[in-house]
Design an enzyme around this catalytic site. Structure first.
Site, PDB file in Angstrom:
ATOM      1  N   GLY A 277       0.867  -1.172   0.000  1.00 40.61           N
ATOM      2  CA  GLY A 277       0.000   0.000   0.000  1.00 40.61           C
ATOM      3  C   GLY A 277       0.893   1.207   0.000  1.00 40.61           C
ATOM      4  O   GLY A 277       2.059   1.124   0.380  1.00 40.61           O
TER       5      GLY A 277
ATOM      6  N   GLY B 130      -2.030   2.821   6.048  1.00 40.73           N
ATOM      7  CA  GLY B 130      -2.395   2.134   7.291  1.00 40.73           C
ATOM      8  C   GLY B 130      -1.632   0.849   7.532  1.00 40.73           C
ATOM      9  O   GLY B 130      -1.958   0.095   8.445  1.00 40.73           O
ATOM     10  N   LYS B 131      -0.573   0.612   6.740  1.00 37.53           N
ATOM     11  CA  LYS B 131       0.173  -0.643   6.879  1.00 37.53           C
ATOM     12  C   LYS B 131       0.829  -0.764   8.263  1.00 37.53           C
ATOM     13  O   LYS B 131       0.690  -1.782   8.929  1.00 37.53           O
ATOM     14  CB  LYS B 131       1.300  -0.705   5.834  1.00 37.53           C
ATOM     15  CG  LYS B 131       0.836  -0.768   4.413  1.00 37.53           C
ATOM     16  CD  LYS B 131       2.022  -0.545   3.480  1.00 37.53           C
ATOM     17  CE  LYS B 131       2.657   0.762   3.777  1.00 37.53           C
ATOM     18  NZ  LYS B 131       3.501   1.401   2.880  1.00 37.53           N
ATOM     19  N   SER B 132       1.555   0.294   8.647  1.00 36.46           N
ATOM     20  CA  SER B 132       2.282   0.211   9.911  1.00 36.46           C
ATOM     21  C   SER B 132       1.331   0.188  11.097  1.00 36.46           C
ATOM     22  O   SER B 132       1.602  -0.465  12.106  1.00 36.46           O
ATOM     23  CB  SER B 132       3.237   1.388  10.051  1.00 36.46           C
ATOM     24  OG  SER B 132       4.259   1.256   9.111  1.00 36.46           O
TER      25      SER B 132
ATOM     26  N   GLU C 168       8.469  -2.876   6.637  1.00 35.04           N
ATOM     27  CA  GLU C 168       9.339  -2.144   5.701  1.00 35.04           C
ATOM     28  C   GLU C 168      10.807  -2.298   6.074  1.00 35.04           C
ATOM     29  O   GLU C 168      11.588  -1.362   5.978  1.00 35.04           O
ATOM     30  CB  GLU C 168       8.966  -0.657   5.652  1.00 35.04           C
ATOM     31  CG  GLU C 168       7.501  -0.458   5.296  1.00 35.04           C
ATOM     32  CD  GLU C 168       7.244   0.875   4.647  1.00 35.04           C
ATOM     33  OE1 GLU C 168       8.182   1.438   4.059  1.00 35.04           O
ATOM     34  OE2 GLU C 168       6.098   1.343   4.720  1.00 35.04           O
TER      35      GLU C 168
END
Lengths: 277, 265
Positions: free
Chosen positions: A39, A44-46, A165
């Site tokens: 994304g 909103g991944k983290s 990441e």
């Protein structure tokens, strides 16, 4: 295969923000799966990582880890099953030397020292960093630092590894060694890997890709299916994979097979074309 | 920043390095205490010889110790001159107004000079041969009895070791910020006092912001690795008290006894 993580309809809004960072998201992760979550920045991944590890608490919805819905009482138990490797290797070191840092997680679990020494050596050996045991983390390269961070996670033997990441600050070589290492570990240790990234090229090792945008799951599928979206990927702020871009521009002049081609398939079809000519 | 010798660690592998850091830490403070027992040529000479012997044992170039004196140079000069010219005497060699120069004054100032050298050499020896983390470990084990009065020893120790771990990181960060600001035209170390102070604002503010964000990241990383509150943790690093440490302690006792014998009453 069983679901090791199942997320049901969670929502989370940061106190200082008006719109939710995670918006009624549901997601299942199978045991021993390699799942990539992609994304763009701010999708909103983290936040999702922090929710899974209980570092922040969802406003609504439930998260189940290894069959247990996490709440305040069992969060520490659940956390033992999850190891996270963060983005910036510099900011996750606690120990003043490599071995101290790897031992940190074990210290927290109250593991007795003789056992710890063994575990630390074993974990450092797995990531090939044993000769650097007594070094100051500051003196290592970025790739080496991430390997030490992985060793720290491995030492506590989690079932799930989340890479938030983790390779984004590394050069191509460092990235490759870290990804190869994770792949090898998963094959050997039967772990579940969740890799979070905004670089589509990094998802090539995964078995399933989930695209999230604005805190929602927008696509969920096998890599071939996701890569085949082609230019639609740019809508979610992602870049097309290189082989897909190349195939696209070749298709105007040459007859290549339809559908997504990975690098190897692309090379093979180009060879076929040239032998026909 | 690389000029400062005091507080720096020099990697090495001699006898002094191998001593238990707790012992070294306590001995250093003890030694600074007994320096004040010396009060004649013999006792000062004896202590000086002992310190030079310790320096020799450490196998570190004497030059590093002399560099350690440098930041204290003005203080030493000031104290020595003050003693030299303001010691009252019945038999002055030279006097002018309130200034008197006498044999006693010169001897006392020589003593003070030696005392400075002793204290600085010994503390430089401690920091040069002991890693910061060993020092923080020894502080932790020395403070351990304070647990009885509910002093949070483990937390303080972790705080110390994290602080020490971040010193090099923050120095790197500072250099980076300074370079970045220089690239935008900020001139450090130029102009008057006020201008110089003002030019530090573009370093300090980003540095504060980044240290808070590092602290946040680190806290998250620590929590995700199972850190709760420091209780119930085991320890990976252990300190081992060996025979040579006992010997070092006995040597200190002997020195105290000799000192008490040769000092004049």
């Amino acid at each position: 295969m069983d679901n090791i993580i199942s997320i049901r309809d969670i929502t989370y809004t940061y106190p200082e923000s008006g719109s939710p960072a995670i918006d009624h998201l549901s997601l299942d992760v199978k045991s021993n799966e390699w799942l990539s979550i992609v994304g763009k920045n701010g999708s909103g991944k983290s936040t999702l990582t922090k929710l899974i590890d209980g570092l922040i608490e969802a406003d609504s919805g439930t998260i189940e880890i290894d069959g247990q819905i996490i709440n305040e009482d069992n969060i520490w138990e659940a956390r033992k099953k999850i190891g996270i490797i963060f983005q910036n290797p510099d900011h996750q070191f606690v120990g003043a030397t490599v071995e101290d840092d790897v031992a940190f997680g074990l210290e927290n679990q109250g593991v007795p020292r003789p056992e710890m020494v063994e575990e630390v050596n074993h974990a450092l050996d797995m990531v090939d960093m044993l000769p650097y045991k007594t070094r100051d983390p500051q003196s290592l390269s970025g790739g080496q630092k991430q390997r030490v961070a992985i060793a720290g996670v491995l030492a506590t033997k989690p079932q799930i590894i989340i890479m938030d990441e983790s390779t984004s600050m590394l050069d191509p070589k460092g990235r490759k060694t870290v990804l190869d290492l994770v792949k090898r570990l998963r094959d050997e240790q039967d772990m579940t890997i969740i890799s979070i990234t905004h670089d589509i090229e990094e998802t090539q090792l995964s078995e399933r890709i989930v695209i999230i945008d604005d805190g929602k799951v927008v696509k969920d599928g096998l890599p071939e299916v996701i890569y085949d979206l082609g230019s639609e990927l740019t809508k979610f702020g992602l870049e097309e994979p290189f082989s897909s871009k190349l195939a696209q521009s070749l298709r105007t002049d040459f007859k290549l097979p339809e559908g997504f081609l990975n690098e190897e398939e692309l090379v093979n079809s180009i060879w076929k074309l040239s032998s026909k000519m | 920043m690389n000029k400062l010798i005091l507080g720096r660690y020099l990697p090495g592998d001699s006898l002094i390095y191998k001593l238990d850091p707790r012992g070294k830490f306590l001995i250093t403070f003890y030694f600074i205490g007994i320096v004040f027992l010396a009060n004649n040529v013999l006792s000062y000479g004896f202590l000086l010889l002992f310190v030079l012997f310790a320096v020799y044992l450490s196998k570190i170039n004497l030059g590093f110790f002399l560099k350690g004196l440098r930041p204290m140079f003005w203080l030493i000069l000031f104290t020595v001159l003050l003693q030299m010219f303001f010691t009252p005497s019945n038999d002055p060699l030279w006097s002018f107004g309130i200034l008197t120069l006498s044999k006693e004054g010169m001897i006392i100032s020589a003593y003070i000079f030696v005392r400075f050298v002793l204290i600085i050499f010994v503390s430089t020896l401690l920091t040069l041969t002991t890693t910061p983390i060993e020092i923080s470990d020894s502080i932790e084990s020395i403070l351990k009895p304070l647990k009885a009065i509910k002093f949070p020893v483990t937390q303080v120790a972790l705080m110390l070791s994290i602080a020490l771990r971040f010193v090099p990181l923050l120095i790197d960060e500072t250099t980076k910020i300074m370079d970045a600001q220089r690239a935008r035209g900020v001139d450090f170390g130029e102009g008057g006092l006020i201008k110089r102070i003002k030019s530090f604002v573009p370093i300090l503010i980003p540095l504060f912001v980044s240290s808070f964000s590092i602290a946040y990241d680190l806290a998250i990383a620590m929590e995700s690795r199972g850190y709760k509150d420091g209780e119930g943790r085991s320890k990976y690093r252990i300190l081992k008290w060996e025979k040579r440490d006992t010997v070092a302690a006995i040597v200190m006792i002997l020195i105290t006894i000799i000192l008490l014998m040769i000092r004049s009453y």
